[in-house]
Design an enzyme around this catalytic site. Structure first.
Site, PDB file in Angstrom:
ATOM      1  N   GLN A  85      -5.096  -1.773   9.302  1.00 36.02           N
ATOM      2  CA  GLN A  85      -4.871  -3.103   8.715  1.00 36.02           C
ATOM      3  C   GLN A  85      -5.456  -4.185   9.618  1.00 36.02           C
ATOM      4  O   GLN A  85      -5.229  -4.194  10.825  1.00 36.02           O
ATOM      5  CB  GLN A  85      -3.363  -3.321   8.491  1.00 36.02           C
ATOM      6  CG  GLN A  85      -3.008  -4.577   7.732  1.00 36.02           C
ATOM      7  CD  GLN A  85      -3.514  -4.581   6.280  1.00 36.02           C
ATOM      8  OE1 GLN A  85      -3.686  -3.544   5.655  1.00 36.02           O
ATOM      9  NE2 GLN A  85      -3.767  -5.757   5.752  1.00 36.02           N
ATOM     10  N   ASP A  94     -11.430   2.066   3.265  1.00 36.91           N
ATOM     11  CA  ASP A  94     -11.607   0.610   3.150  1.00 36.91           C
ATOM     12  C   ASP A  94     -13.066   0.248   2.847  1.00 36.91           C
ATOM     13  O   ASP A  94     -13.356  -0.873   2.423  1.00 36.91           O
ATOM     14  CB  ASP A  94     -11.244  -0.067   4.482  1.00 36.91           C
ATOM     15  CG  ASP A  94      -9.915  -0.802   4.417  1.00 36.91           C
ATOM     16  OD1 ASP A  94      -9.543  -1.264   3.326  1.00 36.91           O
ATOM     17  OD2 ASP A  94      -9.263  -0.926   5.475  1.00 36.91           O
ATOM     18  N   LYS A 102       0.847  -1.204   0.000  1.00 40.45           N
ATOM     19  CA  LYS A 102       0.000   0.000   0.000  1.00 40.45           C
ATOM     20  C   LYS A 102       0.878   1.248   0.000  1.00 40.45           C
ATOM     21  O   LYS A 102       0.606   2.211  -0.715  1.00 40.45           O
ATOM     22  CB  LYS A 102      -0.943  -0.025   1.213  1.00 40.45           C
ATOM     23  CG  LYS A 102      -2.063  -1.053   1.042  1.00 40.45           C
ATOM     24  CD  LYS A 102      -2.879  -1.316   2.304  1.00 40.45           C
ATOM     25  CE  LYS A 102      -3.825  -2.492   2.047  1.00 40.45           C
ATOM     26  NZ  LYS A 102      -4.584  -2.923   3.211  1.00 40.45           N
TER      27      LYS A 102
HETATM   28  N1  GUN Z   1      -6.476  -7.229   5.668  1.00 42.06           N
HETATM   29  C1  GUN Z   1      -6.583  -7.961   4.538  1.00 42.06           C
HETATM   30  N2  GUN Z   1      -7.165  -7.241   3.562  1.00 42.06           N
HETATM   31  C2  GUN Z   1      -7.436  -6.020   4.085  1.00 42.06           C
HETATM   32  C3  GUN Z   1      -8.023  -4.838   3.552  1.00 42.06           C
HETATM   33  O1  GUN Z   1      -8.454  -4.738   2.388  1.00 42.06           O
HETATM   34  N3  GUN Z   1      -8.103  -3.793   4.418  1.00 42.06           N
HETATM   35  C4  GUN Z   1      -7.670  -3.858   5.692  1.00 42.06           C
HETATM   36  N4  GUN Z   1      -7.807  -2.786   6.457  1.00 42.06           N
HETATM   37  N5  GUN Z   1      -7.116  -4.949   6.213  1.00 42.06           N
HETATM   38  C5  GUN Z   1      -7.005  -6.019   5.398  1.00 42.06           C
END
Ligand code: GUN
Length: 283
Positions: A96, A119, A52
């Site tokens: 996350q 998200d 990211k």
């Molecule tokens: N953990 C695995 N995929 C994601 C996601 O798309 N967003 C977040 N915040 N955590 C994750």
């Protein structure tokens, strides 16, 4: 032989589009900013968070990284989220997942300001999606729809079958397909005769987390098969929920793993950050 849907290529195109939008906002004095919080150091999360950050660098989005210890209390984390909610210069907040077991994930998600919920996990975002209101759409489902559109795979009026009913993929992708006028069926572990239901699909979305579960016996000739799985096969090699070799000669289109849906998730996150900046900064 199926068309192989190249998620890597499409995600690159999207990131290039985002890069231009970010640069245009910068000209107006707006620096699009994403805050990413990682609690502890789960190795998979570290990889995702690293990707990211890289995508932010590429697109010109400023990223603020909060890597905080595993034993951070829920109260401390909520305090950090609130402080980011209050910051004028922060457009998006991403915590996350998964979080350590002593922290209530729902409480954390609900504390993120809905205006900064890049998200798309906040109940307000989920509710908006269900009722057709504008709002953040979670990144993997949004990426799936984007892939179908960019490969000119018609959703309107077609049979769409989703295998898996998770809050982050199955349910929201079903809502999105419905919004695009698909006829949508959602299957899960209690579905009777899964094969027969899956075979009805013009578009089959598979998100169950079982390596190579879907074979050619589950698909209709010419179906578009979208594999959301990220699994390991018997040799420890990365694979999806779909047995690619089995379906590739029968399907009309199929996403590979890796290189299909995966790269789209991050590209759509970048889009959501630009959307967030546009919402809040009134441009
Ligand atoms: N953990 C695995 N995929 C994601 C996601 O798309 N967003 C977040 N915040 N955590 C994750």
């Amino acid at each position: 032989m199926a068309v192989i849907i190249d998620g890597k290529k499409v995600s690159q195109e999207i990131k290039d589009e985002v890069k231009e939008k970010v640069a245009a906002l910068k000209e107006k004095g707006i620096e699009v900013t994403l805050a990413v919080i990682q609690v502890g150091n789960d190795p998979a999360s570290t990889v995702y968070v690293g990707n990211k950050k890289k995508a932010c660098e590429y697109t010109g989005i400023r990223s603020l990284a909060y890597e905080i210890p595993e034993d951070t209390t829920e109260e401390e984390l909520l305090k950090l989220v609130c402080s980011l909610n209050d910051r004028e210069d922060v457009d998006g907040i991403l915590v996350q997942l998964p979080l350590p077991p002593h922290i209530n994930e729902d409480k954390v998600i609900q504390t993120i300001s809905p205006e900064k919920d890049v998200d798309g996990f906040h109940p307000q975002s989920v509710g908006a999606l269900s009722t057709g209101q504008p709002g953040f759409i979670s990144c993997t489902p949004a990426g799936i729809i984007e892939l179908l559109k960019r490969y000119n795979i018609q959703i309107d009026g077609r049979e769409c079958v989703v295998i898996g009913r998770s809050n982050i993929v199955g349910k929201p992708v079903a809502m999105l397909l419905l919004r695009e006028n698909g006829t949508v069926t959602v299957c899960h572990s209690h579905t009777a005769d899964l094969k027969e239901v899956a075979k009805r699909a013009d578009i089959l979305i598979v998100a169950i987390g079982k390596a190579k579960f879907v074979t050619d016996e589950y698909i209709k000739d010419g179906a578009a098969v979208i594999d959301v799985g990220m699994d390991r096969d018997e040799n420890g090699k990365l694979c999806g929920d779909v047995d690619f070799e089995s379906v590739v000669s029968k399907a009309g289109a199929v996403t590979p793993v890796p290189g299909g849906v995966g790269p789209m998730t991050i590209a759509m996150l970048m889009c959501n950050c630009v959307y967030a900046a546009g919402l809040r900064r009134r441009v």
